[in-house]
Scaffold this active site. Structure first.
Site, PDB file in Angstrom:
ATOM      1  N   ASP A 155       0.881  -1.156   0.000  1.00  0.00           N
ATOM      2  CA  ASP A 155       0.000   0.000   0.000  1.00  0.00           C
ATOM      3  C   ASP A 155       0.928   1.218   0.000  1.00  0.00           C
ATOM      4  O   ASP A 155       2.141   1.089   0.213  1.00  0.00           O
ATOM      5  CB  ASP A 155      -0.958  -0.005   1.200  1.00  0.00           C
ATOM      6  CG  ASP A 155      -2.169   0.905   0.945  1.00  0.00           C
ATOM      7  OD1 ASP A 155      -2.074   1.775   0.054  1.00  0.00           O
ATOM      8  OD2 ASP A 155      -3.195   0.762   1.630  1.00  0.00           O
TER       9      ASP A 155
HETATM   10  C1  BGC Z   1      -4.930   3.300  -0.078  1.00  0.00           C
HETATM   11  C2  BGC Z   1      -4.953   2.342  -1.259  1.00  0.00           C
HETATM   12  C3  BGC Z   1      -4.731   3.108  -2.524  1.00  0.00           C
HETATM   13  C4  BGC Z   1      -3.405   3.840  -2.415  1.00  0.00           C
HETATM   14  C5  BGC Z   1      -3.052   4.643  -3.638  1.00  0.00           C
HETATM   15  C6  BGC Z   1      -3.685   4.150  -0.064  1.00  0.00           C
HETATM   16  O1  BGC Z   1      -3.779   5.152   0.885  1.00  0.00           O
HETATM   17  O2  BGC Z   1      -5.024   2.568   1.114  1.00  0.00           O
HETATM   18  O3  BGC Z   1      -6.166   1.652  -1.303  1.00  0.00           O
HETATM   19  O4  BGC Z   1      -4.746   2.244  -3.611  1.00  0.00           O
HETATM   20  O5  BGC Z   1      -3.459   4.742  -1.322  1.00  0.00           O
HETATM   21  O6  BGC Z   1      -3.865   5.740  -3.753  1.00  0.00           O
END
Ligand code: BGC
Length: 728
Positions: free
Chosen positions: A260
């Site tokens: 993530d």
């Molecule tokens: C989220 C993800 C997301 C990523 C990119 C993170 O903060 O948890 O689900 O894909 O950011 O935006």
């Protein structure tokens, strides 16, 4: 005749086996190509492929013609372009898309075919936008109604989520775009998501929290998985033993584990515990501090140094690069992927279909819905959610659709005879990522205006709910209250006092407390419905479409009735360090059923404008061995005045068991369309192996012998018949 049939089957078997042997050959060729590329890459080039070069892309290797990888959120549409080094939108003018309904709505359709259409359409848009990886769908299980991100997931039941995630993933990937199923695993709340350590039993892990991820890998064949922020048993899930042991070994996942954004925490652990690609770690990228530069990522220079020093074997980076190249051969290095489409009529139609099928009718006293379009009728539409953009906000799933039909616009468009009047009623305030700015509106004036408008109308439709802003269904933190915010409860009461003909359209991704339920005659759960929200709501409110959505999670009467909230704060939200899932396997309706705590609205519940009757409910046999399937059949008769769809749900339970069991668990369902006055037979197959529990002492799935109860109904709280079967 029989001979002809036999010939057909033989031809089919032959074609299938030729096809799969061609596929296998193709896979072999790709694996050989991967080895050949790997042998030509320098160590630096290999390491460079394992981490970001910008907010949403990774480096290619120009001299070998290996492209960059480009990603985008997910899961409800393709996100607007983000700047190279920070979270600001890049301000492009050609990046608007179709916004599809939130995944809670997709889950409410109980319709895997629609999940396929959804995945395929969003995949086409991702492809058009030149994305190689779509960051979604999310399948974290709905554990608490406070979780700020539940709207991005598929509800509280692992079987339902499993049935929908597979076609979604397949649909996306048919476009040569990788799905990235997230967030693996146990990311069931936003509060303290960066640091909370989840402690949960093996049974709950395997039976509740992992099944949807598992089938996304084994059946959906997803090409990517995203790690989560939280810890599990002391290790950050983005680089934890569950990646090697469960995902890559037991499930034979051959794709890429992507972190993530900023969920990696150490070079050694990231390298050795299964992370393949690191994204989002402190990206001010080319900015002032070298510490935040991409080359300082855990899987960048520190990784390179560790390999050079012999602290980490080169084979480790080779495995990651193999996976990354494999993903590329499936996406941006595949010669025959389609070109994609965006904002076309078919995508809007899919968005509308998912939205109309996912809308759930929860209460309909005095046939409040549908509302006829009659001359002389005045309908007051009251509430900020009637005009507020619901594709905005929410965090990373925020979208920039080409258009978004608000509920008010949709109703005005549909109702040509009746008069529609409107008042905002309440205001939620503007939201930026992690704070709410006070509303410029005066709450009292809004209320006074709304009451005046309500007085003038024959019918009041209150369009309320949450706002998808910080603390109100939004990534980054959880809701802090179960009841409706921004004075809506009070406003409902006051409107009721001046106009008794009151119905509610609730736009949320979560259950809310409904102390006001007796004030409304009609209640529609309308989720966040995307580009076509207003049209879809008008379809159902007017009766052009007969509602058929079913709740994908329980609505407890009060928060403490929810399993996670029945225990102390160590269960939710934890003590800031640790959290214990004390309800164990009894999540959602499993808890309500087993503990005999009636929910306000139950899992699987949802009404129609017609009436259905289930009859002739039977199983093909009474006794089964472990490798057989139970075939459940049932006639669904439409005994009401109009055609509609019903979802037959089959739950199975075992009252005498060696282990703790939920009273019943969903094991099969089928959505059927039935004309008024007609009957349709549904056949639902349940493999006996699906009745297994996870045995913690042997780390194995075990099908217990003995008697099981098979419950057939149209909601978890509306069982038409229960039957007994035996497993020998
Ligand atoms: C989220 C993800 C997301 C990523 C990119 C993170 O903060 O948890 O689900 O894909 O950011 O935006």
């Amino acid at each position: 005749m029989i001979k002809k049939h036999y010939k057909k089957i033989l031809t089919l078997i032959l074609i299938t086996s030729i096809w799969s042997s061609l596929e296998a050959q193709n896979d072999n060729v790709i694996e050989q190509k991967i080895e050949s590329i790997l042998s030509q890459l320098t160590l630096e080039e290999k390491v460079n492929m394992c981490h970001a070069q910008s907010k949403f892309s990774t480096k290619g290797v120009e001299r070998l013609g290996i492209p960059e990888i480009w990603m985008s959120d997910g899961p409800h549409g393709v996100r607007a372009e983000i700047s190279w080094d920070d979270w600001a939108y890049a301000g492009w003018t050609n990046d608007s898309i179709t916004a599809f309904p939130a995944l809670t709505c997709l889950a409410s359709t109980f319709n895997p075919n629609l999940a396929k259409d959804y995945g395929y359409s969003v995949g086409e848009e991702a492809r058009y936008r030149k994305k190689d990886v779509l960051l979604g769908p999310g399948v974290n299980i709905y554990r608490t109604p406070l979780n700020g991100r539940n709207f991005e997931y598929m509800g509280e039941d692992p079987f339902l989520a499993s049935k929908l995630v597979v076609p979604y993933v397949q649909g996306v990937q048919e476009n040569g775009v990788a799905a990235c199923v997230k967030h693996f695993a146990l990311n069931n709340q936003e509060h303290w998501r960066d640091k909370i350590n989840v402690e949960v039993s093996d049974r709950a892990l395997y039976e509740i929290y992992l099944p949807a991820f598992k089938v996304a890998v084994t059946e959906g064949k997803t090409w990517a998985i995203m790690g989560a922020y939280n810890k599990f048993r002391g290790a950050h899930t983005t680089h934890s033993p569950i990646l090697h042991k469960i995902l890559k070994t037991d499930w034979a996942f051959d794709g890429v584990v992507i972190s993530d954004w900023s969920s990696a925490h150490s070079t050694k652990e990231a390298a050795l515990y299964g992370l393949d690609m690191e994204m989002g770690t402190g990206t001010d990228g080319l900015g002032t501090t070298t510490a935040n530069h991409y080359s300082s990522y855990y899987l960048a220079n520190p990784f390179l140094e560790a390999i050079k020093k012999g602290e980490i074997e080169e084979a480790i980076v080779d495995d990651k690069v193999r996976r990354i190249l494999r993903l590329m051969f499936r996406t941006n290095m595949s010669s025959n992927r389609p070109l994609g489409r965006v904002n076309n009529t078919e995508h809007h139609e899919v968005a509308r279909k998912v939205a109309t099928e996912g809308i759930v009718l929860l209460k309909n006293d005095k046939n409040f819905f549908p509302i006829q379009d009659k001359k002389g009728l005045t309908i007051a539409v009251i509430g900020e959610n009637a005009t507020r953009s619901m594709t905005k906000g929410g965090g990373s799933s925020e979208l920039k659709p080409k258009f978004e039909i608000s509920p008010l616009e949709g109703l005005k468009d549909r109702y040509k005879n009746a008069k529609i009047i409107h008042a905002m009623g309440f205001a939620s305030g503007e939201s930026v990522y992690d704070q709410v700015l006070p509303s410029p509106y005066n709450a009292d004036s809004l209320k006074v205006e709304a009451i005046e408008v309500a007085k003038k109308a024959d019918i009041v439709l209150f369009v309320g709910g949450l706002s998808k802003s910080h603390l109100q269904d939004c990534e980054g933190d959880d809701r802090q209250q179960y009841h409706l915010p921004f004075g809506q409860e009070e406003l409902l009461k006051e409107i009721k006092a001046v106009n008794g003909n009151l119905g509610m359209v609730l736009l949320t991704g979560n259950a809310v407390e409904m102390s006001w339920l007796d004030k409304v005659d009609g209640l529609i759960q309308g989720w966040y419905l995307g580009s076509m929200a207003g049209n879809a709501l008008a379809d159902v409110i007017s009766g052009d479409v007969n509602p058929s959505g079913k709740l994908p999670f329980s609505f407890p009467k009060k928060l403490e009735d929810n399993a996670a909230h029945s225990f102390d704060e160590l269960s939710y939200p934890g003590d800031g360090t640790n959290q214990y899932y004390k309800e164990d396997i009894l999540v959602g309706y499993r808890w309500h059923d087993t503990k005999k705590i009636k929910p306000l609205f139950a899992f699987g519940e949802g009404m129609s404008y017609t009436d259905f009757k289930l009859s002739d409910i039977q199983t093909d046999k009474k006794s089964y061995s472990e490798n057989e399937s139970i075939s459940v059949s049932c006639t669904i008769s439409n005994v009401g005045g109009r055609s509609g769809s019903e979802v037959v749900q089959v739950y199975v339970g075992k009252s005498k068991s060696k282990v703790k069991r939920a009273l019943k668990e969903l094991k099969g369902f089928q959505k059927v369309e039935v004309d008024s006055g007609k009957g349709v037979t549904a056949n639902i197959e349940i493999p006996v192996s699906a009745l297994a529990y996870y045995d913690e002492t042997t780390s194995n799935w075990i099908v217990e012998k003995g008697t099981y109860n098979v419950y057939v109904g149209n909601a978890s709280n509306n069982i038409s018949k229960s039957l007994k079967i035996t497993v020998k």
